[in-house]
Design an enzyme around this catalytic site. Structure first.
Site, short mmCIF file in Angstrom:
data_model
loop_
_atom_site.label_atom_id
_atom_site.label_comp_id
_atom_site.label_asym_id
_atom_site.label_seq_id
_atom_site.Cartn_x
_atom_site.Cartn_y
_atom_site.Cartn_z
N GLU A 121 -30.44 -30.60 -46.40
CA GLU A 121 -29.31 -29.89 -47.01
C GLU A 121 -28.39 -29.45 -45.88
O GLU A 121 -28.36 -28.31 -45.47
CB GLU A 121 -29.79 -28.71 -47.85
N HIS A 187 -22.28 -28.03 -51.27
CA HIS A 187 -21.76 -26.98 -50.39
C HIS A 187 -20.35 -27.39 -49.99
O HIS A 187 -20.02 -27.53 -48.81
CB HIS A 187 -22.68 -26.75 -49.20
N HIS A 208 -27.01 -29.31 -56.68
CA HIS A 208 -26.97 -28.12 -57.56
C HIS A 208 -25.55 -27.82 -58.07
O HIS A 208 -24.88 -26.91 -57.62
CB HIS A 208 -27.62 -26.89 -56.95
N ASN A 211 -23.01 -24.59 -58.17
CA ASN A 211 -23.44 -23.60 -57.18
C ASN A 211 -23.03 -24.03 -55.79
O ASN A 211 -23.25 -25.18 -55.38
CB ASN A 211 -24.96 -23.42 -57.26
N ALA A 212 -22.39 -23.10 -55.05
CA ALA A 212 -21.90 -23.36 -53.69
C ALA A 212 -20.91 -24.53 -53.68
O ALA A 212 -20.98 -25.41 -52.82
CB ALA A 212 -23.04 -23.59 -52.71
N ARG A 219 -5.98 -26.90 -63.60
CA ARG A 219 -5.07 -27.77 -62.85
C ARG A 219 -5.78 -28.52 -61.73
O ARG A 219 -5.15 -29.35 -61.06
CB ARG A 219 -3.89 -26.96 -62.28
N ASP A 266 -35.02 -25.92 -56.52
CA ASP A 266 -34.42 -25.19 -55.41
C ASP A 266 -35.24 -23.94 -55.08
O ASP A 266 -34.70 -22.91 -54.69
CB ASP A 266 -32.96 -24.82 -55.71
#
Length: 328
Positions: A121, A187, A208, A211-212, A219, A266
């Site tokens: 990750e 991320h 995920h 999330n992040a 728009r 996770d």
């Protein structure tokens, strides 16, 4: 039938930030207790030498499992000891596996989950969407850093999460996917178009979802919108009570073709060994640090919410298997 968790950092007091092989094997044993048959231990962004040391630890754990299954243990490679340090896991086993059965797991007599590789990750992530990760440890994508990271470990790295919008990411995605390693986008503050560029470069998944990462705006649908609308890309979903609102889960399962949904845990060191914790796992400022349920627990939760059991089972069996095999 294989049940596969492609994104787990740890559970029950142990995690992948370790050079102790027994810690990795403890994660596999606890996950197996819950009926998970295969796992991909997921490593946090860290300095390159530390990530490499952790990958070597995972490799040694994989070798230990192979030796156990082949019956070739020796005095220099002893069987796995009990894990009284693993957050009450030993006690749960002694009580007859109650914790595992409550979450749909297999209980105390189940074998450990097989470790089938590693998921990195990072470190090629966007600091503005670091989530619970340590942004100063991220790196800008470059082939030099990639080779420094992967050399000697190409055979065990199964997935790398990359933010597609950062400078150099597209060429890196092409390089990684060309090596047969799955690229997942995450991320990330990517726009819809930037996520699409990452997909065209070879990325096959989204880490995920919601999330992040940049969310959906009317728009600018962003990377989350791309994940829902593109029929070929796979999306990781954390289905514990905290990462996604029930109506967001409904949105995902209504819009997204279900053969591209991957349930992941996770889980982290702080996740209870029972695997069905109902308390969120957060840091001192309230940022979610990881999931509180194994994929067995989150699958059962979704079924209780009314989702089709056959669809949910596919999300932890057929779908991740196709994802890892490169089937779009």
């Amino acid at each position: 039938m294989k049940t596969i968790d492609i994104h787990t950092h740890g559970i029950g007091g142990v995690d992948t930030r370790t050079r102790n092989v027994d810690d990795i094997l403890a994660i596999a044993e606890i996950q197996g207790f819950h009926g998970v048959t295969e796992i991909i231990p997921t490593l946090y962004s860290s300095p390159i030498p530390e990530i490499r040391a952790q990958m070597e630890t995972v490799r040694l754990a994989m070798d230990r499992q192979k030796n156990v299954s082949s019956g070739s243990l020796s005095a220099n490679n002893p069987p796995l000891p009990p894990f009284p340090h693993a957050g009450g896991f030993a006690e749960a086993k002694e009580k007859g596996g109650k914790g595992g059965f409550e979450t749909g797991g297999a209980g105390k007599n189940s074998p450990p989950a097989q470790i089938i590789g590693v998921h990195l990750e990072g470190p090629f992530l966007n600091p503005v969407k670091c989530g619970a990760l340590d942004a100063p440890l991220f790196s800008e994508p470059s082939e030099y850093v990639l080779m420094e990271l992967l050399e000697g470990f190409e055979d065990i790295v199964k997935i790398i999460t990359v933010a597609p919008e950062i400078n150099g990411a597209i060429s890196l995605i092409k390089k990684v996917s060309g090596m047969g390693i799955v690229v997942s986008m995450g991320h990330s503050d990517a726009t819809y178009a930037e996520a699409e560029d990452g997909f065209r470069a070879g990325a096959r998944g989204i880490t995920h979802i919601f999330n992040a990462m940049r969310g959906i705006h009317h728009r600018e649908p962003g990377i989350a919108g791309f994940g829902l609308l593109n029929r070929d890309i796979y999306i990781e979903v954390i289905a514990d009570p905290y990462h996604l609102h029930p109506k967001t889960l409904e949105l995902v399962f209504t819009i997204k073709n279900r053969d591209r949904i991957l349930l992941v845990s996770d889980t982290v060191k702080e996740t209870e060994a029972g695997g069905c914790g109902m308390n969120s796992i957060t840091d001192s400022v309230g940022t979610l640090m990881g999931g509180c349920m194994t994929i067995a627990g989150s699958s059962q939760r979704l079924m209780q919410l009314g989702y089709d059991p056959s669809d949910i089972i596919d999300c932890i069996t057929k779908n991740p298997l196709r994802y890892l095999q490169g089937i779009r």
